[in-house]
Each structure stands twice: as structure tokens, then as C-alpha cells.
Write an enzyme that holds these catalytic residues in place. Structure first.
Site, PDB file in Angstrom:
ATOM      1  N   ASP A  95       0.826  -1.205   0.000  1.00  0.00           N
ATOM      2  CA  ASP A  95       0.000   0.000   0.000  1.00  0.00           C
ATOM      3  C   ASP A  95       0.857   1.249   0.000  1.00  0.00           C
ATOM      4  O   ASP A  95       1.635   1.469   0.918  1.00  0.00           O
ATOM      5  CB  ASP A  95      -0.916  -0.014   1.221  1.00  0.00           C
ATOM      6  CG  ASP A  95      -1.776   1.235   1.306  1.00  0.00           C
ATOM      7  OD1 ASP A  95      -2.150   1.765   0.251  1.00  0.00           O
ATOM      8  OD2 ASP A  95      -2.061   1.687   2.427  1.00  0.00           O
ATOM      9  N   ASP A 311      -2.435   6.690  -6.733  1.00  0.00           N
ATOM     10  CA  ASP A 311      -2.743   5.613  -5.797  1.00  0.00           C
ATOM     11  C   ASP A 311      -2.872   4.277  -6.510  1.00  0.00           C
ATOM     12  O   ASP A 311      -3.868   4.006  -7.173  1.00  0.00           O
ATOM     13  CB  ASP A 311      -4.032   5.933  -5.034  1.00  0.00           C
ATOM     14  CG  ASP A 311      -4.416   4.830  -4.064  1.00  0.00           C
ATOM     15  OD1 ASP A 311      -3.504   4.243  -3.460  1.00  0.00           O
ATOM     16  OD2 ASP A 311      -5.607   4.545  -3.934  1.00  0.00           O
TER      17      ASP A 311
END
Length: 436
Positions: A95, A311
Site C-alpha cells: 500500500d 494511488d
């Protein structure tokens, strides 16, 4: 050379259409897998994943640092790492939107014991590792994480962590210090096992979706900018530069994360927006089919807004309503006879039998310092069945109040590109790259 062969030569160099891509000596690499690889990937599943992630991203903006840190997310990609001595394998979500590395520990309350992703879950036990040590509240790491020694700190009081997410899920536990095992580029077309001591969270309690089994993993590996992140710890120890890159394959699933410097090719970059919890850049304009969209000058402002979020944990791409409507109108204008319909109450779809790259325009995002990110029709169009395509661009205006003006670029445009995050120089860049 595809990714499988790339891994066979241990990731030192790869021949792609742009030439040789080389990693610097001493880099660390992680092979990652896509959670949807080999599994049914419905449009509803993709959108549900993004909605789940955005609740966490938006909550991160207003959460203070210190006790809670930066929230993390159930990312699309996961990797295998080794922890402890002797090392055991753990599958962790990768992440870019969070900082802390944490894994589920023995005696954990409501930690998952099985996963629908086809991996074996393992609970970390500090007592079974010869190199594990406790991290107490007066430890330098703990003090730095909480901006000073915690009030009421006494000898032998563990340094705890508590992450609370906007979707109601949470992770809590305590920090430990142990060996992390990885593959290190040795410079002679090989890698060799290496390890470094890092501080990470030992999960004692999970709440909400972190404890479910359908997409459960052993923990989360944050690639954020904070000093508490794994990459920052390894950089502080002189093992790597505070830089990483990824190449994600949206066809077969999977890819790589590489920690350290990319020697070649040269990757042009744009500055990061300062003091943001995620990786944000400033977009200047959008070009569709060679025409620049006429947008309000402040639509991508980085003032009170967050700029454009880069992202890899989000599947689609999200644009403010004004941008979305103008872009969609421009895209479908090239096919005036196109009959649009809605699928699953949220996706704009149509029937089309030709080559989409010939029938629809390229989309180019232009950023500060003349950096351009191109999205081709085969990137932003999804084929859900024969001759039926759906458009991946999403309207941020349909989200919650906090997310209506959000500009976020996910895998839709980041896949099949080498994306570089240069934390040391506060810059992000990318180049076309064959990730298969």
C-alpha cells in the site's frame, strides 16, 4: 522479456520496448500478485473495492498523526516477505497510502485464519524468533512516532499502535523489532537473500473488514513517507535510498515493487504536493484526442484540496464532476451513433465491435514540469462481454461530500508503466513500461 523471465534473472535488468531498465546495486525487490488474478473480477467488485478504499483515504486527511498514524487500506496487490529468525513467510498487502508494516500475531483477537486469495495465513510469534525484541514506550522509534515520549510511560511498557479507519475497521497491537528478509540486487545479474532489522506492528486485535476471510492477508506493508515506514527505516540504516518504484500488470495480474534507485531509463518527474498524507501531484490540464479541455483554472488546485492523488491501490480513476462530464462528452463525440446504457447502476457501457484504440481518443494528463501521463482507449475501457465495453472513468461528484472534488488516478492509468516515487527529492514520475 516478460515478468516471469525477468524474475528468473532476478530483476537486475529487463529488456523492454524502451530499452534496458536497470536497478541500482543494493536495491530490494518484491514480487507482487493482484488479488483478482485468476478470479472473477466484476465491475461491481472493482467499484466496491474503490469505495471501500476511498472511505479510508478520505478519513486519513483529517486524522492527526501521533496515536493513530496514517490509515491504511486493503490494497489490490500483495507480496510475500520473510520475518523473524528463522524467517517465516507472510503475505502482506502492498500500500502506497500508509506507513506502518504490521502483521497479525499469535493470540490475536478476531484475526483471520483463512483467506479467499489462495494463500496460507501465518500468525507471527515474537517468542519463536531468536532476533525479536520488544519496543518499549521510551524507545527512540516510539518517541519519534508519537512526537515525544508518551505520557505515563514507565519501564517495560510496550509501545502500542492503533489504526482507526473511516470504514469502521481498525487494527491495534504493539510494536516489535525483528529481522525482515528480502531479495537484494547484488549487481551481477543476481539477487541474494538479505535482511535488515525493522520495527513493525504485532497485531493483537482486528475489527471490521480486516478480520474477514474473503480477501484476508497476514498484514499490510506501507510504502508511505513517514519515518516509521519500512523504506524509511531501511534508508536510515544506509541500506537503500528513500525511493521506490512499481510496475503493475493489469492483464495477468501481479508485478514488482523495487526499493531503491532506478539507474535507467531516465524517468521524468513532477514535484509532490508538500505535507500530504498520500502521494499527491499538481495536474495542469487534460487533453482528449488532441484537444485541451476547457476547465476552471482552479479545478486542480492544491490549496485546501489535495491535488491529484497517485494511488496504486485504487482500480479506476476518479475526476471532479465538471471534469468527468466534459471528458465523457469528448470521448463519445467520436462515435456519434453510440448507444450508451448503464450497467450495475454505475457504469456507462456500450456495444462496439471495432478496435477501441482506433475508434476512441487517447487521454493525456499534463502535470507541473511538463510531465504527461497517457491513457489509451484499451486502458480506460473495460470489455465485460463480447462487443460490450464500459468506461472506467468515474465521477467523484457522486461520492460523499469530502470526496466530490477528488482527483485520483489508480491502476486504470498506472498499470503497465514504471512509476517512480522519489521521497528524498519529493518527486513522482513514470514512463511507459511492459509489465507482462
Amino acid at each position: 522479456m516478460d515478468l516471469r523471465r525477468l524474475l528468473a534473472v532476478l530483476m537486475v535488468a529487463v529488456l523492454v520496448q524502451l530499452g534496458f531498465v536497470c536497478l541500482a546495486y543494493g536495491n530490494f525487490i518484491f514480487k507482487v500478485q493482484h488479488k483478482f488474478a485468476g478470479r472473477e473480477r466484476t465491475l461491481a467488485a472493482l467499484k466496491a473495492h474503490d469505495a471501500h478504499r476511498h472511505r479510508r483515504i478520505l478519513s486519513a486527511v483529517d486524522l492527526p498523526l501521533g496515536g493513530n498514524g496514517s490509515p491504511t487500506v486493503a490494497g489490490l496487490y500483495f507480496a510475500k516477505i520473510g520475518l523473524g529468525n528463522p524467517p517465516k513467510d507472510y503475505y502482506v498487502q502492498v500500500d502506497t497510502g500508509s506507513d506502518i508494516l504490521w502483521v497479525n500475531c499469535v493470540n490475536c483477537d478476531k484475526c483471520p485464519t483463512k483467506s479467499g486469495l489462495g494463500v496460507k495465513l501465518t500468525l507471527y510469534d515474537p517468542q519463536s524468533s531468536a532476533s525479536a525484541t520488544n519496543v518499549y514506550c521510551d524507545d527512540a522509534f516510539c518517541a519519534a512516532t508519537y512526537n515525544g515520549v508518551i505520557q505515563g510511560c514507565t519501564k517495560d511498557l510496550p509501545c502500542q499502535y492503533s489504526l482507526v479507519y473511516g470504514d469502521g475497521s481498525a487494527s491495534a497491537g504493539f510494536f516489535v523489532r525483528d529481522n525482515l528478509q528480502f531479495e537484494r540486487v547484488t549487481g551481477n545479474l543476481e539477487t541474494a537473500p538479505a535482511n535488515g532489522s525493522v520495527v513493525f506492528g504485532c497485531g493483537a486485535k482486528q475489527l471490521g473488514e480486516l478480520g474477514t476471510s474473503s480477501e484476508a492477508l497476514d498484514g499490510i506493508l506501507g510504502f508511505g513517507q513517514a519515518n516509521s515506514s519500512m523504506i524509511s527505516q531501511l534508508a536510515a540504516a544506509g541500506k537503500v535510498k528513500r525511493t521506490f518504484s512499481h510496475c503493475l500488470d493489469n492483464v495477468n495480474g501481479g508485478g514488482i515493487f523495487a526499493i531503491g534507485e532506478v539507474v535507467s531509463p531516465k524517468v521524468n518527474t513532477t514535484p509532490m504536493v508538500a505535507n500530504k498524507p498520500h502521494y499527491n501531484v499538481v495536474m495542469k490540464e487534460i487533453e482528449v484526442g488532441g484537444d485541451v479541455l476547457e476547465l476552471p483554472t482552479d479545478i486542480f488546485s492544491d490549496g485546501d484540496q489535495r491535488g491529484t492523488i497517485i494511488d496504486s491501490g485504487t482500480t479506476l480513476a476518479y475526476l471532479p464532476e465538471t471534469v468527468y462530464e466534459l471528458m465523457m462528452a469528448k470521448i463519445v463525440a467520436q462515435q456519434p451513433g453510440l448507444e450508451l446504457h448503464t450497467v450495475e447502476e454505475q457504469f456507462t457501457c456500450f456495444q462496439y465491435s471495432g478496435n477501441v484504440d482506433d475508434g476512441f481518443p487517447d487521454v493525456k494528463f499534463h502535470f507541473v514540469d511538463s510531465l504527461t501521463l497517457s491513457a489509451y482507449p484499451h486502458d480506460y475501457l473495460f470489455q465485460i462481454r463480447e462487443d460490450v465495453w464500459c468506461i472506467g472513468w468515474q465521477n467523484s461528484g457522486l461520492q460523499s461530500k469530502d470526496g466530490r472534488d477528488m482527483t485520483l488516478l489508480g491502476d486504470l492509468v498506472l498499470s503497465n508503466k514504471l512509476v517512480l516515487y522519489d521521497i528524498e527529492n519529493q518527486a513522482i514520475g513514470w514512463t511507459e513500461y511492459n509489465c507482462e
